[in-house]
Design an enzyme around this catalytic site. Structure first.
Site, short mmCIF file in Angstrom:
data_model
loop_
_atom_site.label_atom_id
_atom_site.label_comp_id
_atom_site.label_asym_id
_atom_site.label_seq_id
_atom_site.Cartn_x
_atom_site.Cartn_y
_atom_site.Cartn_z
N GLY A 46 39.22 31.59 41.45
CA GLY A 46 40.67 32.21 41.17
C GLY A 46 41.32 32.36 42.64
O GLY A 46 40.63 32.23 43.67
N GLN A 51 46.97 34.93 49.25
CA GLN A 51 45.93 34.14 49.94
C GLN A 51 46.46 32.68 50.45
O GLN A 51 46.03 32.09 51.28
CB GLN A 51 44.83 33.62 49.12
CG GLN A 51 43.74 34.79 48.63
CD GLN A 51 42.87 34.50 47.79
OE1 GLN A 51 42.99 34.24 46.71
NE2 GLN A 51 41.68 34.11 48.43
N CYS A 90 34.77 35.22 48.09
CA CYS A 90 36.27 34.97 48.04
C CYS A 90 36.52 33.93 49.02
O CYS A 90 36.00 33.67 50.16
CB CYS A 90 36.94 36.41 48.60
SG CYS A 90 38.82 36.27 48.84
N LEU A 91 37.57 33.21 48.53
CA LEU A 91 38.00 31.94 49.33
C LEU A 91 38.58 32.49 50.61
O LEU A 91 38.34 31.55 51.73
CB LEU A 91 39.09 31.15 48.53
CG LEU A 91 38.64 30.45 47.48
CD1 LEU A 91 39.68 29.88 46.36
CD2 LEU A 91 37.53 29.37 47.65
N HIS A 132 39.15 41.16 40.83
CA HIS A 132 39.21 40.67 42.23
C HIS A 132 40.64 40.18 42.60
O HIS A 132 41.13 40.56 43.53
CB HIS A 132 38.21 39.53 42.18
CG HIS A 132 38.11 38.85 43.75
ND1 HIS A 132 36.93 39.18 44.66
CD2 HIS A 132 38.92 38.15 44.55
CE1 HIS A 132 37.26 38.21 45.78
NE2 HIS A 132 38.61 37.87 45.70
N GLU A 133 41.34 39.50 41.81
CA GLU A 133 42.44 38.65 42.01
C GLU A 133 43.61 40.00 41.91
O GLU A 133 44.40 39.75 42.92
CB GLU A 133 42.97 37.47 41.09
CG GLU A 133 41.71 36.38 41.18
CD GLU A 133 41.32 35.87 42.38
OE1 GLU A 133 42.25 36.09 43.47
OE2 GLU A 133 40.23 35.42 42.71
N HIS A 136 43.95 41.52 45.14
CA HIS A 136 44.40 40.96 46.24
C HIS A 136 46.07 41.28 46.33
O HIS A 136 46.60 41.43 47.26
CB HIS A 136 44.33 39.57 45.99
CG HIS A 136 43.05 38.82 46.80
ND1 HIS A 136 42.90 38.74 48.08
CD2 HIS A 136 42.27 37.95 46.24
CE1 HIS A 136 41.76 38.11 48.09
NE2 HIS A 136 41.32 37.70 47.11
CO CO Z 1 39.53 36.67 46.71
#
Ligand code: CO
Length: 175
Positions: A46, A51, A90-91, A132-133, A136
């Site tokens: 995701g 991000q 998380c990226l 989670h997204e 963000h």
């Molecule tokens: Co993340």
């Protein structure tokens, strides 16, 4: 194909609240296409627009490439059920892992790139990912909501395949 750079925790863009999308135009389509390319290149499941440094309420999620990429514009959680507790990453926090509680099942209302409203319901990993997204988009990183973050020795063991949190990931704690 255009890859955008994924920002990491040190960048305070990740702590800001994203703005709603009001124009469903070519710029939005390009943003979504770039986010899909960037997500696929990253190996993650995701990606939220902040991000890549864009404070817009846009999310892409791809858990199973055969089912394609989910595009969510202005997503809103409208229903949750149960609870799950498991591993999350998380990226934007590369190399880190945490144990986080999330609803077991989540229904989200969103728009597609053409401005058409739809709802999507996900369980397990998809439910975790949707929460989670969407966090963000509100400037919330998972390390601030996790029960705990893994220690560096746990991460070493996990990377070596000596710790398996997979079972813990989908524990359905209640309905
Ligand atoms: Co993340």
């Amino acid at each position: 194909m255009a890859l955008r750079q994924i920002v990491t925790k040190e960048d305070d863009v990740l702590t800001k609240k994203s703005r709603e999308v009001v124009k469903f135009d070519d710029r939005l389509a390009i943003l979504i296409d770039d986010m899909i390319d960037t997500l696929r290149d990253s190996g993650g499941v995701g990606l939220a627009a902040p991000q890549i440094g864009i404070l817009r309420r846009v999310v892409v999620i791809e858990i199973d490439p055969e089912q394609g990429c989910l595009e969510l514009v202005n997503p809103e959680i409208i229903e949750t059920h149960g609870e799950q507790c498991g591993l999350e990453g998380c990226l934007s926090l590369p190399g880190e892992w945490g144990i986080a509680k999330r609803p077991y099942k989540v229904t989200v209302k969103a728009f597609n790139r053409n401005g058409e409203e739809y709802t999507v319901t996900g369980e397990e990993l998809l439910a975790r990912c949707l929460c989670h997204e969407i966090d963000h988009l509100n400037g919330v990183l998972y390390d601030s909501v996790a029960e705990r973050m893994l220690s560096s020795s746990e991460i070493e063991k996990y990377n070596a395949g000596e710790l398996d949190f997979a079972d813990e990931s989908y524990v359905k704690l209640e309905d």
